[in-house]
Design a protein around this motif. Structure first.
Motif, PDB file in Angstrom:
ATOM      1  N   GLY A  91       9.646  -5.331 -42.272  1.00  0.00           N
ATOM      2  CA  GLY A  91       9.478  -4.445 -43.494  1.00  0.00           C
ATOM      3  C   GLY A  91       8.492  -5.036 -44.537  1.00  0.00           C
ATOM      4  N   PRO A  92       8.743  -4.672 -45.761  1.00  0.00           N
ATOM      5  CA  PRO A  92       7.981  -5.051 -46.767  1.00  0.00           C
ATOM      6  C   PRO A  92       7.575  -6.616 -46.896  1.00  0.00           C
ATOM      7  CG  PRO A  92       9.325  -3.367 -47.484  1.00  0.00           C
ATOM      8  CD  PRO A  92       9.839  -3.970 -46.220  1.00  0.00           C
ATOM      9  N   SER A  93       8.753  -7.602 -46.688  1.00  0.00           N
ATOM     10  CA  SER A  93       8.562  -8.800 -46.724  1.00  0.00           C
ATOM     11  C   SER A  93       7.741  -9.260 -45.517  1.00  0.00           C
ATOM     12  CB  SER A  93       9.911  -9.437 -46.766  1.00  0.00           C
ATOM     13  OG  SER A  93      10.570  -9.216 -45.350  1.00  0.00           O
ATOM     14  N   GLY A  94       7.779  -8.591 -44.410  1.00  0.00           N
ATOM     15  CA  GLY A  94       6.865  -9.068 -43.374  1.00  0.00           C
ATOM     16  C   GLY A  94       5.319  -8.713 -43.810  1.00  0.00           C
ATOM     17  N   VAL A  95       4.951  -7.604 -44.252  1.00  0.00           N
ATOM     18  CA  VAL A  95       3.649  -7.716 -44.960  1.00  0.00           C
ATOM     19  C   VAL A  95       3.521  -8.615 -45.751  1.00  0.00           C
ATOM     20  CG1 VAL A  95       2.235  -6.006 -46.052  1.00  0.00           C
ATOM     21  CG2 VAL A  95       3.930  -5.198 -44.318  1.00  0.00           C
ATOM     22  N   ALA A  96       4.384  -8.788 -46.714  1.00  0.00           N
ATOM     23  CA  ALA A  96       3.941  -9.922 -47.649  1.00  0.00           C
ATOM     24  C   ALA A  96       3.691 -11.315 -47.186  1.00  0.00           C
ATOM     25  CB  ALA A  96       5.050 -10.084 -48.506  1.00  0.00           C
ATOM     26  N   ALA A  97       4.631 -11.618 -46.136  1.00  0.00           N
ATOM     27  CA  ALA A  97       4.256 -12.905 -45.504  1.00  0.00           C
ATOM     28  C   ALA A  97       2.875 -12.884 -44.731  1.00  0.00           C
ATOM     29  CB  ALA A  97       5.376 -13.086 -44.560  1.00  0.00           C
ATOM     30  N   ALA A  98       2.743 -11.707 -43.754  1.00  0.00           N
ATOM     31  CA  ALA A  98       1.644 -11.791 -42.894  1.00  0.00           C
ATOM     32  C   ALA A  98       0.195 -11.928 -43.865  1.00  0.00           C
ATOM     33  CB  ALA A  98       1.412 -10.558 -42.180  1.00  0.00           C
ATOM     34  N   SER A  99       0.339 -11.015 -45.041  1.00  0.00           N
ATOM     35  CA  SER A  99      -0.740 -11.041 -45.861  1.00  0.00           C
ATOM     36  C   SER A  99      -1.114 -12.269 -46.616  1.00  0.00           C
ATOM     37  CB  SER A  99      -0.639  -9.780 -47.232  1.00  0.00           C
ATOM     38  OG  SER A  99      -0.571  -8.578 -46.287  1.00  0.00           O
ATOM     39  N   THR A 100       0.023 -13.060 -47.083  1.00  0.00           N
ATOM     40  CA  THR A 100      -0.002 -14.540 -47.582  1.00  0.00           C
ATOM     41  C   THR A 100      -0.530 -15.454 -46.743  1.00  0.00           C
ATOM     42  OG1 THR A 100       1.788 -14.010 -49.085  1.00  0.00           O
ATOM     43  CG2 THR A 100       1.171 -16.078 -48.827  1.00  0.00           C
ATOM     44  N   LEU A 101      -0.346 -15.477 -45.466  1.00  0.00           N
ATOM     45  CA  LEU A 101      -0.874 -16.142 -44.592  1.00  0.00           C
ATOM     46  C   LEU A 101      -2.292 -15.909 -44.134  1.00  0.00           C
ATOM     47  CD1 LEU A 101       2.112 -16.633 -42.006  1.00  0.00           C
ATOM     48  CD2 LEU A 101       1.218 -18.337 -43.511  1.00  0.00           C
ATOM     49  N   GLY A 102      -2.685 -14.768 -43.960  1.00  0.00           N
ATOM     50  CA  GLY A 102      -3.772 -14.180 -44.011  1.00  0.00           C
ATOM     51  C   GLY A 102      -4.899 -14.711 -44.801  1.00  0.00           C
ATOM     52  N   TYR A 103      -4.670 -14.036 -46.000  1.00  0.00           N
ATOM     53  CA  TYR A 103      -5.531 -14.424 -47.188  1.00  0.00           C
ATOM     54  C   TYR A 103      -5.452 -15.959 -47.503  1.00  0.00           C
ATOM     55  CZ  TYR A 103      -6.273  -9.657 -47.524  1.00  0.00           C
ATOM     56  OH  TYR A 103      -6.699  -8.026 -47.472  1.00  0.00           O
ATOM     57  N   GLY A 104      -4.438 -16.516 -47.417  1.00  0.00           N
ATOM     58  CA  GLY A 104      -4.331 -17.915 -47.569  1.00  0.00           C
ATOM     59  C   GLY A 104      -5.326 -18.667 -46.636  1.00  0.00           C
ATOM     60  N   GLY A 105      -5.187 -18.231 -45.328  1.00  0.00           N
ATOM     61  CA  GLY A 105      -6.138 -18.906 -44.315  1.00  0.00           C
ATOM     62  C   GLY A 105      -7.654 -18.643 -44.658  1.00  0.00           C
ATOM     63  N   MET A 106      -7.892 -17.475 -45.215  1.00  0.00           N
ATOM     64  CA  MET A 106      -9.398 -17.084 -45.686  1.00  0.00           C
ATOM     65  C   MET A 106      -9.640 -18.203 -46.757  1.00  0.00           C
ATOM     66  SD  MET A 106     -10.058 -13.261 -44.895  1.00  0.00           S
ATOM     67  CE  MET A 106      -8.258 -12.568 -45.369  1.00  0.00           C
ATOM     68  N   LEU A 107      -8.761 -18.408 -47.611  1.00  0.00           N
ATOM     69  CA  LEU A 107      -9.383 -19.477 -48.689  1.00  0.00           C
ATOM     70  C   LEU A 107      -9.322 -20.836 -48.379  1.00  0.00           C
ATOM     71  CD1 LEU A 107      -7.064 -17.675 -51.637  1.00  0.00           C
ATOM     72  CD2 LEU A 107      -9.619 -17.833 -51.414  1.00  0.00           C
ATOM     73  N   VAL A 108      -8.514 -21.377 -47.728  1.00  0.00           N
ATOM     74  CA  VAL A 108      -8.392 -22.698 -47.100  1.00  0.00           C
ATOM     75  C   VAL A 108      -9.132 -23.013 -45.986  1.00  0.00           C
ATOM     76  CG1 VAL A 108      -6.516 -24.381 -46.137  1.00  0.00           C
ATOM     77  CG2 VAL A 108      -5.751 -22.926 -48.324  1.00  0.00           C
ATOM     78  N   GLY A 109      -9.396 -22.291 -45.170  1.00  0.00           N
ATOM     79  CA  GLY A 109      -9.884 -22.426 -44.031  1.00  0.00           C
ATOM     80  C   GLY A 109     -11.199 -22.894 -44.005  1.00  0.00           C
ATOM     81  N   PRO A 110     -12.101 -22.221 -44.713  1.00  0.00           N
ATOM     82  CA  PRO A 110     -13.660 -22.821 -44.830  1.00  0.00           C
ATOM     83  C   PRO A 110     -13.626 -24.499 -45.469  1.00  0.00           C
ATOM     84  CG  PRO A 110     -13.638 -20.642 -45.381  1.00  0.00           C
ATOM     85  CD  PRO A 110     -12.131 -20.904 -45.169  1.00  0.00           C
ATOM     86  N   PRO A 111     -12.953 -24.603 -46.450  1.00  0.00           N
ATOM     87  CA  PRO A 111     -12.945 -25.819 -46.888  1.00  0.00           C
ATOM     88  C   PRO A 111     -12.550 -27.046 -45.871  1.00  0.00           C
ATOM     89  CG  PRO A 111     -12.136 -24.798 -48.607  1.00  0.00           C
ATOM     90  CD  PRO A 111     -12.244 -23.936 -47.540  1.00  0.00           C
ATOM     91  N   VAL A 112     -11.234 -26.611 -45.224  1.00  0.00           N
ATOM     92  CA  VAL A 112     -10.627 -27.308 -43.870  1.00  0.00           C
ATOM     93  C   VAL A 112     -11.575 -27.667 -42.889  1.00  0.00           C
ATOM     94  CG1 VAL A 112      -8.956 -27.641 -42.374  1.00  0.00           C
ATOM     95  CG2 VAL A 112      -8.393 -26.769 -44.486  1.00  0.00           C
ATOM     96  N   ILE A 113     -12.314 -26.524 -42.542  1.00  0.00           N
ATOM     97  CA  ILE A 113     -13.478 -26.862 -41.519  1.00  0.00           C
ATOM     98  C   ILE A 113     -14.743 -27.848 -42.073  1.00  0.00           C
ATOM     99  CG2 ILE A 113     -15.227 -25.553 -40.147  1.00  0.00           C
ATOM    100  CD1 ILE A 113     -13.432 -22.985 -40.282  1.00  0.00           C
ATOM    101  N   GLY A 114     -14.948 -27.354 -43.338  1.00  0.00           N
ATOM    102  CA  GLY A 114     -16.151 -28.411 -43.948  1.00  0.00           C
ATOM    103  C   GLY A 114     -15.615 -29.936 -43.611  1.00  0.00           C
ATOM    104  N   PHE A 115     -14.317 -30.071 -44.002  1.00  0.00           N
ATOM    105  CA  PHE A 115     -13.796 -31.686 -44.039  1.00  0.00           C
ATOM    106  C   PHE A 115     -13.759 -32.065 -42.871  1.00  0.00           C
ATOM    107  CE2 PHE A 115     -11.658 -30.629 -48.189  1.00  0.00           C
ATOM    108  CZ  PHE A 115     -12.506 -31.414 -49.077  1.00  0.00           C
TER     109      PHE A 115
END
Length: 152
Positions: A91-115
């Motif tokens: 339900g809605p909490s699943g959408v919220a969790a998936a969105s948070t993980l997905g967008y968080g990964g897009m924000l955190v991923g590039p710096p982690v790859i760079g490091f």
């Protein structure tokens, strides 16, 4: 630098990735109708993992460019399908969790790859992306039998 290519090749790599992702998204509805959600997730994750491995370990610039394009095709529909699947299951909490993980990964991923590239090497850093894409394929497969959330 690892492949002794011109700096413009790096820009071409991202451009091919983005173009392939756009093509994949535009054809996503037809793909979902033909394959279904589970096969789209699993195939996309496996394709992205294979493409990123090729991009990371390629001995020639053209092979790396091909790998980035294949990665874009593979990743194109994973996020939208994962959010839809999470909504159907939790339900809605699943959408919220998936969105948070997905967008968080897009924000955190590039710096982690760079490091990781700085600490180890670019191939090692990009191989971690391949491993995560493979994990997405496994998660998509493992959630194939999950029941949708009950609506009250």
């Amino acid at each position: 630098e690892d492949l002794h290519a011109h700096p413009g090749v790096a820009a071409a790599g991202y451009s091919l990735f983005a173009l392939a992702m756009a093509v994949g998204r535009l054809s996503g509805t037809a793909l979902l109708e033909r394959l279904g959600q589970t096969r789209t997730l699993v195939t996309g994750g496996a394709l992205a993992a294979a493409g990123m491995l090729l991009g990371a370990l390629a001995p020639a610039p053209w092979m790396a460019l091909l790998g980035f394009a294949v990665t874009g095709l593979g990743l194109a529909n994973i996020f939208p399908v994962a959010v839809a699947r999470a909504g159907a299951i939790a339900g809605p909490s699943g959408v919220a969790a998936a969105s948070t993980l997905g967008y968080g990964g897009m924000l955190v991923g590039p710096p982690v790859i760079g490091f990781l590239a700085d600490w180890y090497s670019l191939p090692v850093a990009l191989t971690t992306v391949a491993a995560l894409a493979g994990a997405a394929a496994l998660l998509g497969y493992s959630a194939r039998g999950a029941s949708p959330a009950r609506r009250t």
